[in-house]
Design a protein around this motif. Structure first.
Motif, PDB file in Angstrom:
ATOM      1  N   LEU A  94    -118.985 -39.662   1.451  1.00  0.00           N
ATOM      2  CA  LEU A  94    -119.105 -40.703   0.424  1.00  0.00           C
ATOM      3  C   LEU A  94    -118.325 -41.953   0.821  1.00  0.00           C
ATOM      4  N   ARG A  95    -117.183 -41.770   1.448  1.00  0.00           N
ATOM      5  CA  ARG A  95    -116.401 -42.923   1.900  1.00  0.00           C
ATOM      6  C   ARG A  95    -117.113 -43.654   3.046  1.00  0.00           C
ATOM      7  N   ILE A  96    -117.838 -42.908   3.866  1.00  0.00           N
ATOM      8  CA  ILE A  96    -118.642 -43.531   4.920  1.00  0.00           C
ATOM      9  C   ILE A  96    -119.715 -44.423   4.294  1.00  0.00           C
ATOM     10  N   VAL A  97    -120.372 -43.919   3.263  1.00  0.00           N
ATOM     11  CA  VAL A  97    -121.390 -44.716   2.559  1.00  0.00           C
ATOM     12  C   VAL A  97    -120.764 -45.984   1.982  1.00  0.00           C
ATOM     13  N   ALA A  98    -119.600 -45.840   1.349  1.00  0.00           N
ATOM     14  CA  ALA A  98    -118.932 -46.993   0.736  1.00  0.00           C
ATOM     15  C   ALA A  98    -118.501 -48.015   1.794  1.00  0.00           C
ATOM     16  N   ALA A  99    -117.946 -47.526   2.910  1.00  0.00           N
ATOM     17  CA  ALA A  99    -117.494 -48.432   3.969  1.00  0.00           C
ATOM     18  C   ALA A  99    -118.672 -49.141   4.622  1.00  0.00           C
ATOM     19  N   THR A 100    -119.793 -48.429   4.781  1.00  0.00           N
ATOM     20  CA  THR A 100    -120.992 -49.056   5.343  1.00  0.00           C
ATOM     21  C   THR A 100    -121.530 -50.114   4.400  1.00  0.00           C
ATOM     22  N   PHE A 101    -121.529 -49.813   3.110  1.00  0.00           N
ATOM     23  CA  PHE A 101    -121.985 -50.776   2.115  1.00  0.00           C
ATOM     24  C   PHE A 101    -121.103 -52.030   2.129  1.00  0.00           C
ATOM     25  N   TRP A 139    -117.550 -44.472  -9.409  1.00  0.00           N
ATOM     26  CA  TRP A 139    -117.958 -45.808  -8.972  1.00  0.00           C
ATOM     27  C   TRP A 139    -119.161 -45.752  -8.040  1.00  0.00           C
ATOM     28  N   ILE A 140    -119.145 -44.852  -7.053  1.00  0.00           N
ATOM     29  CA  ILE A 140    -120.214 -44.869  -6.056  1.00  0.00           C
ATOM     30  C   ILE A 140    -121.551 -44.478  -6.673  1.00  0.00           C
ATOM     31  N   ILE A 141    -121.536 -43.575  -7.637  1.00  0.00           N
ATOM     32  CA  ILE A 141    -122.780 -43.201  -8.312  1.00  0.00           C
ATOM     33  C   ILE A 141    -123.312 -44.382  -9.129  1.00  0.00           C
ATOM     34  N   GLU A 142    -122.402 -45.112  -9.774  1.00  0.00           N
ATOM     35  CA  GLU A 142    -122.817 -46.289 -10.538  1.00  0.00           C
ATOM     36  C   GLU A 142    -123.298 -47.406  -9.610  1.00  0.00           C
ATOM     37  N   ALA A 143    -122.555 -47.648  -8.535  1.00  0.00           N
ATOM     38  CA  ALA A 143    -122.892 -48.747  -7.620  1.00  0.00           C
ATOM     39  C   ALA A 143    -124.236 -48.532  -6.935  1.00  0.00           C
ATOM     40  N   SER A 145    -126.767 -46.696  -8.272  1.00  0.00           N
ATOM     41  CA  SER A 145    -127.691 -46.135  -9.266  1.00  0.00           C
ATOM     42  C   SER A 145    -129.119 -46.654  -9.113  1.00  0.00           C
ATOM     43  N   ASN A 146    -129.277 -47.842  -8.531  1.00  0.00           N
ATOM     44  CA  ASN A 146    -130.622 -48.386  -8.314  1.00  0.00           C
ATOM     45  C   ASN A 146    -131.049 -48.316  -6.851  1.00  0.00           C
ATOM     46  N   SER A 147    -130.244 -47.660  -6.043  1.00  0.00           N
ATOM     47  CA  SER A 147    -130.519 -47.609  -4.606  1.00  0.00           C
ATOM     48  C   SER A 147    -131.455 -46.470  -4.264  1.00  0.00           C
ATOM     49  N   ILE A 148    -131.847 -46.450  -3.020  1.00  0.00           N
ATOM     50  CA  ILE A 148    -132.789 -45.445  -2.534  1.00  0.00           C
ATOM     51  C   ILE A 148    -132.158 -44.059  -2.430  1.00  0.00           C
ATOM     52  N   ILE A 149    -130.813 -43.987  -2.440  1.00  0.00           N
ATOM     53  CA  ILE A 149    -130.136 -42.684  -2.309  1.00  0.00           C
ATOM     54  C   ILE A 149    -129.512 -42.233  -3.627  1.00  0.00           C
ATOM     55  N   ASN A 150    -129.941 -42.800  -4.729  1.00  0.00           N
ATOM     56  CA  ASN A 150    -129.373 -42.440  -6.027  1.00  0.00           C
ATOM     57  C   ASN A 150    -129.460 -40.934  -6.288  1.00  0.00           C
ATOM     58  N   GLU A 151    -130.646 -40.348  -6.122  1.00  0.00           N
ATOM     59  CA  GLU A 151    -130.820 -38.918  -6.407  1.00  0.00           C
ATOM     60  C   GLU A 151    -130.017 -38.065  -5.431  1.00  0.00           C
ATOM     61  N   ASP A 152    -129.931 -38.482  -4.183  1.00  0.00           N
ATOM     62  CA  ASP A 152    -129.148 -37.747  -3.187  1.00  0.00           C
ATOM     63  C   ASP A 152    -127.681 -37.668  -3.623  1.00  0.00           C
ATOM     64  N   LEU A 153    -127.144 -38.798  -4.083  1.00  0.00           N
ATOM     65  CA  LEU A 153    -125.750 -38.850  -4.514  1.00  0.00           C
ATOM     66  C   LEU A 153    -125.512 -37.986  -5.748  1.00  0.00           C
ATOM     67  N   LEU A 154    -126.463 -37.967  -6.664  1.00  0.00           N
ATOM     68  CA  LEU A 154    -126.330 -37.121  -7.854  1.00  0.00           C
ATOM     69  C   LEU A 154    -126.296 -35.644  -7.480  1.00  0.00           C
ATOM     70  N   GLN A 155    -127.135 -35.253  -6.531  1.00  0.00           N
ATOM     71  CA  GLN A 155    -127.147 -33.860  -6.071  1.00  0.00           C
ATOM     72  C   GLN A 155    -125.839 -33.507  -5.377  1.00  0.00           C
ATOM     73  N   ILE A 156    -125.338 -34.412  -4.562  1.00  0.00           N
ATOM     74  CA  ILE A 156    -124.068 -34.176  -3.867  1.00  0.00           C
ATOM     75  C   ILE A 156    -122.925 -34.064  -4.867  1.00  0.00           C
ATOM     76  N   TYR A 254    -127.082 -54.198  -4.558  1.00  0.00           N
ATOM     77  CA  TYR A 254    -126.677 -55.469  -5.159  1.00  0.00           C
ATOM     78  C   TYR A 254    -125.545 -56.101  -4.352  1.00  0.00           C
ATOM     79  N   VAL A 255    -125.717 -57.378  -4.001  1.00  0.00           N
ATOM     80  CA  VAL A 255    -124.685 -58.138  -3.306  1.00  0.00           C
ATOM     81  C   VAL A 255    -124.304 -59.330  -4.166  1.00  0.00           C
ATOM     82  N   ASP A 256    -123.011 -59.458  -4.440  1.00  0.00           N
ATOM     83  CA  ASP A 256    -122.489 -60.571  -5.217  1.00  0.00           C
ATOM     84  C   ASP A 256    -122.152 -61.708  -4.252  1.00  0.00           C
ATOM     85  N   PHE A 257    -122.823 -62.828  -4.407  1.00  0.00           N
ATOM     86  CA  PHE A 257    -122.601 -63.967  -3.516  1.00  0.00           C
ATOM     87  C   PHE A 257    -121.608 -64.977  -4.087  1.00  0.00           C
TER      88      PHE A 257
END
Length: 260
Positions: A94-101, A139-143, A145-156, A254-257
């Motif tokens: 999960l930290r890898i996903v967050a750091a990549t994001f 946080w990561i599940i919320e962040a 929530s609209n991404s392509i891996i939402n269901e994967d994260l919920l299962q994990i 989502y990217v905040d500019f």
């Protein structure tokens, strides 16, 4: 005397260790072999971060350590101890996903000529560094929530909660085994249930780590390796989902500019 009893127990331990049954020699060897190959594939995905940022190198190294340790414990039939390593492994993934994001957000801001920090980047940084796992996973599940891996994260997250039940001793209501013979003796149904849980975990972790490699655009699987991955994920994840991750990993991110 305790010492003399201890020496006798040590000799019994040596005998037990020399004859201890393993998955590689038991009735479930074929299932374990399949699981081994799935772990090997994920280990190789994690190895793609060796030349990445310090965060990704650190988390991928820890993830690989726990992945190897957990698989060895499964082979030795130490299921509950393996669950503790898999729980730690999930945190690293999960930290890898967050750091990549975070890297993705920085790249997107740079593409628009924005080189300052932002509230979003500061929050991601603080959550990557936090020791509050509950806060981080929420946080990561919320962040995502609209991404392509939402269901994967919920299962994990469900599997993480399940494994946590073997870590938090105040949550264990039954009397646990405290001798090696009992700890490593399981019914066939129990063993198959454990192996299926681990296969499920490895499937969804492979999905999110593959997502991370595609999001950073630093790695692309060859065709044979891609369809090998699809084949061992199919019991839990449809091929179309993996193809979508491969082709459109940025969906729903989502990217905040704002320059804050």
């Amino acid at each position: 005397m305790i010492r003399n009893n201890g020496l006798e127990d040590y000799n019994q331990f040596k005998t037990f260790s020399s004859k201890q049954p393993t998955m590689t020699e038991g009735n479930h060897e074929s299932t374990f072999k399949e699981l081994y190959l799935n772990h090997y594939f994920l280990y190789n995905l994690l190895s793609q971060y060796e030349n990445s940022s310090s965060d990704l190198r650190r988390f991928s190294s820890i993830a690989k350590r726990d992945l190897i340790s957990a698989l060895d414990l499964i082979n030795m039939n130490h299921f509950e101890s393996a669950y503790k390593d898999y729980r730690s492994f999930i945190e690293s993934c999960l930290r890898i996903v967050a750091a990549t994001f975070r890297g993705y957000v920085i790249d997107q801001r740079h593409s628009k000529g924005i080189y300052s920090s932002s509230t979003q980047l500061k929050k991601i940084r603080s959550l990557i560094d936090t020791n509050s796992v509950g806060k981080f996973t929420s946080w990561i599940i919320e962040a995502f929530s609209n991404s392509i891996i939402n269901e994967d994260l919920l299962q994990i997250n469900k599997l993480y909660s399940y494994f946590s039940g073997y870590v938090h001793t105040n949550n264990i209501s039954h009397t646990v085994s405290s001798d090696l013979a009992s700890l490593t003796t399981h019914s066939s149904d129990t063993t198959l249930g454990v192996l299926n849980n681990i296969k499920k975990l490895i499937a969804f972790c492979t999905s999110i780590i593959y997502f991370s490699t595609r999001l950073s655009l630093t790695y692309k699987l060859g065709q044979q390796d891609f369809y090998f991955m699809v084949s061992f994920l199919k019991d839990f994840i449809p091929e179309e989902h993996i193809i979508d991750i491969n082709n459109s990993p940025t969906t729903g991110l989502y990217v905040d500019f704002d320059d804050k």
